[in-house]
Each structure stands twice: as C-alpha cells, then as structure tokens.
Design a protein around this motif. Sequence first.
Motif, short mmCIF file in Angstrom:
data_model
loop_
_atom_site.label_atom_id
_atom_site.label_comp_id
_atom_site.label_asym_id
_atom_site.label_seq_id
_atom_site.Cartn_x
_atom_site.Cartn_y
_atom_site.Cartn_z
N PHE A 158 0.83 -1.19 0.00
CA PHE A 158 0.00 0.00 0.00
C PHE A 158 0.87 1.26 0.00
O PHE A 158 1.81 1.36 0.78
CB PHE A 158 -0.93 0.01 1.22
N GLU A 159 0.53 2.18 -0.89
CA GLU A 159 1.25 3.44 -0.99
C GLU A 159 0.54 4.50 -0.17
O GLU A 159 -0.70 4.57 -0.16
CB GLU A 159 1.30 3.86 -2.47
N MET A 160 1.32 5.36 0.49
CA MET A 160 0.76 6.44 1.29
C MET A 160 1.42 7.76 0.91
O MET A 160 2.65 7.85 0.90
CB MET A 160 0.96 6.15 2.78
N GLY A 161 0.61 8.75 0.59
CA GLY A 161 1.12 10.06 0.21
C GLY A 161 0.60 11.14 1.14
O GLY A 161 -0.23 10.89 2.02
N MET A 162 1.11 12.35 0.93
CA MET A 162 0.69 13.46 1.80
C MET A 162 0.98 14.77 1.09
O MET A 162 1.79 14.85 0.17
CB MET A 162 1.47 13.44 3.10
N SER A 163 0.28 15.81 1.52
CA SER A 163 0.61 17.16 1.09
C SER A 163 0.67 18.11 2.29
O SER A 163 0.93 19.29 2.13
CB SER A 163 -0.43 17.68 0.08
N ALA A 164 0.44 17.56 3.48
CA ALA A 164 0.48 18.36 4.71
C ALA A 164 0.79 17.43 5.89
O ALA A 164 0.63 16.22 5.78
CB ALA A 164 -0.86 19.08 4.92
N PRO A 165 1.22 18.01 7.03
CA PRO A 165 1.48 17.18 8.20
C PRO A 165 0.22 16.45 8.68
O PRO A 165 -0.90 16.88 8.41
CB PRO A 165 1.95 18.19 9.26
N GLU A 191 6.05 23.95 0.63
CA GLU A 191 5.38 25.10 1.21
C GLU A 191 4.57 24.73 2.46
O GLU A 191 4.30 25.59 3.30
CB GLU A 191 4.47 25.77 0.18
N SER A 192 4.21 23.45 2.59
CA SER A 192 3.43 23.01 3.75
C SER A 192 4.31 22.63 4.93
O SER A 192 3.80 22.47 6.05
CB SER A 192 2.56 21.81 3.37
N PHE A 193 5.62 22.47 4.72
CA PHE A 193 6.49 21.95 5.76
C PHE A 193 7.64 22.87 6.14
O PHE A 193 8.16 22.78 7.23
CB PHE A 193 7.06 20.59 5.33
N GLY A 194 8.05 23.75 5.24
CA GLY A 194 9.06 24.73 5.56
C GLY A 194 10.49 24.27 5.43
O GLY A 194 11.39 25.08 5.24
N SER A 195 10.73 22.97 5.54
CA SER A 195 12.09 22.46 5.44
C SER A 195 12.06 20.98 5.08
O SER A 195 11.04 20.30 5.24
CB SER A 195 12.84 22.64 6.78
N LEU A 196 13.20 20.48 4.64
CA LEU A 196 13.31 19.06 4.33
C LEU A 196 13.18 18.21 5.60
O LEU A 196 12.64 17.11 5.56
CB LEU A 196 14.64 18.76 3.63
N LEU A 371 5.24 22.00 -8.52
CA LEU A 371 4.28 22.75 -7.72
C LEU A 371 4.55 22.61 -6.22
O LEU A 371 5.28 21.73 -5.78
CB LEU A 371 2.87 22.26 -8.03
N GLU A 372 3.96 23.53 -5.46
CA GLU A 372 3.94 23.49 -3.99
C GLU A 372 5.34 23.55 -3.37
O GLU A 372 5.64 22.86 -2.41
CB GLU A 372 3.19 22.25 -3.49
N LEU A 373 6.20 24.42 -3.93
CA LEU A 373 7.55 24.58 -3.40
C LEU A 373 7.69 25.83 -2.54
O LEU A 373 8.75 26.09 -1.99
CB LEU A 373 8.57 24.62 -4.55
N GLY A 374 6.64 26.62 -2.44
CA GLY A 374 6.66 27.77 -1.55
C GLY A 374 7.68 28.82 -1.95
O GLY A 374 7.93 29.06 -3.13
N GLU A 375 8.31 29.44 -0.93
CA GLU A 375 9.21 30.56 -1.16
C GLU A 375 10.48 30.15 -1.93
O GLU A 375 11.15 31.00 -2.51
CB GLU A 375 9.61 31.20 0.17
#
Length: 463
Positions: A158-165, A191-196, A371-375
């Motif tokens: 099973f694969e699990m993805g995310m776009s936010a915490p 952009e949703s996490f701020g850092s790696l 997409l979704e790379l923020g600043e």
Amino acid sequence: MTQPLYTIDAILAATGGTSALDPATPINSITIDSREIGPDALFVAIKGDRFDGHDFVETALNNGAVAALVNRGHGDRRVVVSDALEGLRAIGRAARDRSRAIVVGVTGSVGKTTTKEAIRVVFEAAGETHASIKSFNNHWGVPLMLARFPERAQFGVFEMGMSAPDEIRPLAQLVRPHIAVITTIAPAHLESFGSLDGIARAKAEIFAGLEPGGTAVLNADHQQLAVLLDEASAAGVGRIVTYGEASGADWRILNIEIAADKYFATIDHDGERHALVLNVPGRHMVANATAALAVSYLAGIESDVALRALAGFGAQAGRGQRLRLGSGDRVLLLTDESYNANTASMNAALEVFAAQTAPGGRKVVILGDMLELGEQSASLHASLAPAVTATGADRIYLIGPGMAALADAVGAGRVAAHTQTAAEMAEIVLNDLAYGDAVMVKGSNGVGLAGIVDKIRNQFGNN
C-alpha cells in the motif's frame, strides 16, 4: 464456489449500517466511481472536493452495482451509514483485521509509486498479492485499496502520500504495515512543511502504524536519514534496514553500469553479492529495485525469485515509461514523466534523458512547473539549469510561471517557447515535433502534461 470478497452482512457488521438487502448478498468489488462498476459491486458515495458521490448513486445502480453505501437517501439497494467515507474506512479496517498477509507500506517524496510497483512485481512471483493501483494513496485512496484487500492474499502493498502534516499517520494506522518503506526525502510540498527536515518528520508518521516487531526500510542516500532514524527510535521501531549507495547501507548498491538501455548493479548484503539487472533506465530505478529486494528478503522470498522478477520490471505511464511511436524509419521516442516532479525526480529524469540518443532528429525536453515549493520555488526551478543543459536538448519548452526562473537560468535564447499552461503549449509542440526526435515530458501532475503526452501519442503513434 469462490468465497466472495464480502457479504452484505459483513459490510453491515463492519460499518454498523442498515439495509433491506439480503444479508447473504455477495460483494466482490468496491468502487467510488459510478463509471467503473465491477462484478457484484458496492458503490461508495463519498463526497470529494469536486463531486458528491450521492449524485451518482442511481447511475451506479443502473450500471450494475449491487448496492450503494450512502449516508443519505432511501431504497432497498442501499446500505445507510452515518458517513460514507468513514464507512469505507471501516470496511478497510475490517479487511486488514481479517488478513494474514505480509503487509508493506510505502511512502517518500520520490519513487514511492515505482517502488510499490517493484515490490508488487516481486511479491506476485511468490504468491497472491494485492497492491494499490495508480497513486491511490490519500485519505480515500488508501481505505479504498484496503477495502479491496482479499482475505486469501498472501502479500499486500500500500502506498501512502501526503501534502500536509498529520496525513500519513491515520493512513498508516489503517494499513498497519509489517514493513514500512521510506524511499527518499526531497522538496515536494515544501510550502506546507518549511524544510526538508519537516518533510522527513511527516513521512516518518508511517512508523505510527507499524505492527509490533515491524521493520523500517530506509533509503540512506539523502541528507535527512538521521532525522528518520531519530523518528524511528522515538516511535519504538525495533528493526531498521537501510539501502542505497551510501557507505554502511545494509543493502549497498555497487558498480552501476549501463548498456543498451539496461542497468546492471551489484547489491551487497551481509557479504553476499546479488547481480541486479533492470530493463528500465535510471540510477533511481536501481534504488527502487534495491528497496524491493530488501523487502522481499524480509518477507522470506528467495533472492533468485526476486531478481528474476525485477529483471522483467518496467516503468509505468507517467513515470519514465518509454514509448516508441511510429514504425520503420519513421520513429519518435517519447519518455513520459508527466505524473509528478520535484527537484530530485527532475534531476534523475534529466540524467537518464542525457544518456538517450535521438533516432535521427533532435532531442526535445518539455518541462512543467514543480508545484507546492513555496518561497524556494524560483531558486529550485533555476537549480535545474545544469541538468537541462547536460541533456544536450536541441529544443527546450517550458510550461508554468515557476519555469520563468529556469528560463532565465538557461538563457531565454535557448528556450524554444515558454507558456503559462499546457493547453497553450500543446499546439506549439505538435507543430514542431517530427519523426526522428527524442522527447521527454516532465512536470507536476497539476500542470496537465498528460494531455500533451496523449496528443503526441495520437499524432505520432500511427504513420
């Protein structure tokens, strides 16, 4: 007689729902799409961002569904619950509870779908396997894939993805994997996490669902390995296995060689050397296959069985699939990387394309926004310039506002065209391409590059 996937009675027991249907009515498929009705189907009327499944209940029943799981409406072919999505989760939970399969969960910023597919291929060589399809890896995709989990399956992936915490944790707690794989950490949804490090901690939520005594399988070739190791320790993970080219990896990749679009590598594990052969290009594919090799070992599958299966493994549509369009001397080579993109997967795809030769024309890259790379979007897009230049591309086409930074970095004079949308680019590209060209298309799924791939296939697939 084959045992059904469920009966209505089992659905009612799992969901606490009510129905006038015969409790013995068999359910052999589950869907949320009224256009895709399988045999003895249960249609689940979930409400999404754009559509409400309740608007399609009658269509689903008319198309052959046995029943519909709903949280409103009346009729003798409905199973009524308080919330249809929670009902789907409950069915998935029941499927997991009854299963005796070895279950694997896969997440990561890059390569999770391909790694999931590599594991699936190996497992299928050893026994009955159930795996997530496409990228059904979100809040509805994971419970749907679990709900389809046959009781007789020996393996589940099973694969699990995310776009936010806090998105992976509930998915992992549904899946309850015996083996949790994290492929790599890269700037996706930054952009949703701020850092790696923030991305790594979110991916590590998969450990929250790991079964007692379970194993974490971690790619060692990225800067956030230490974060993952700390998170695994904090979650009480008892066994950690690493893989990659890094010194000290438990499954270490050695001596990668390329010949005629095949990749050869030696994999060292506990002093034993394994000869890996892949009929799909890319160093990143070697890493994905090595993850599958490590997982198969943990699942008790002989290495010879796994290596034979991996030798037949190929890239999927949108994820590096190579298409030879046309026939005879009139051929266009298309590399379809249209499904997703971040800097790690972009650089990997560009490296593979750099090694490719055109059959008789030009090399062409068509790149869409990440997409979704923020600043950091502008700097990360610009960072692709050396890899783009190294491909030796004769024509560079760029799509999306983020690609303006890459256009500046490679030099506007080297960019054949830059548009804001894929729709604007499609006609430009189709008018310029010719048989003999080698073309790679890559970008984030939201850019819509799959449409360009389809148009290229339609125009050059027959000649």
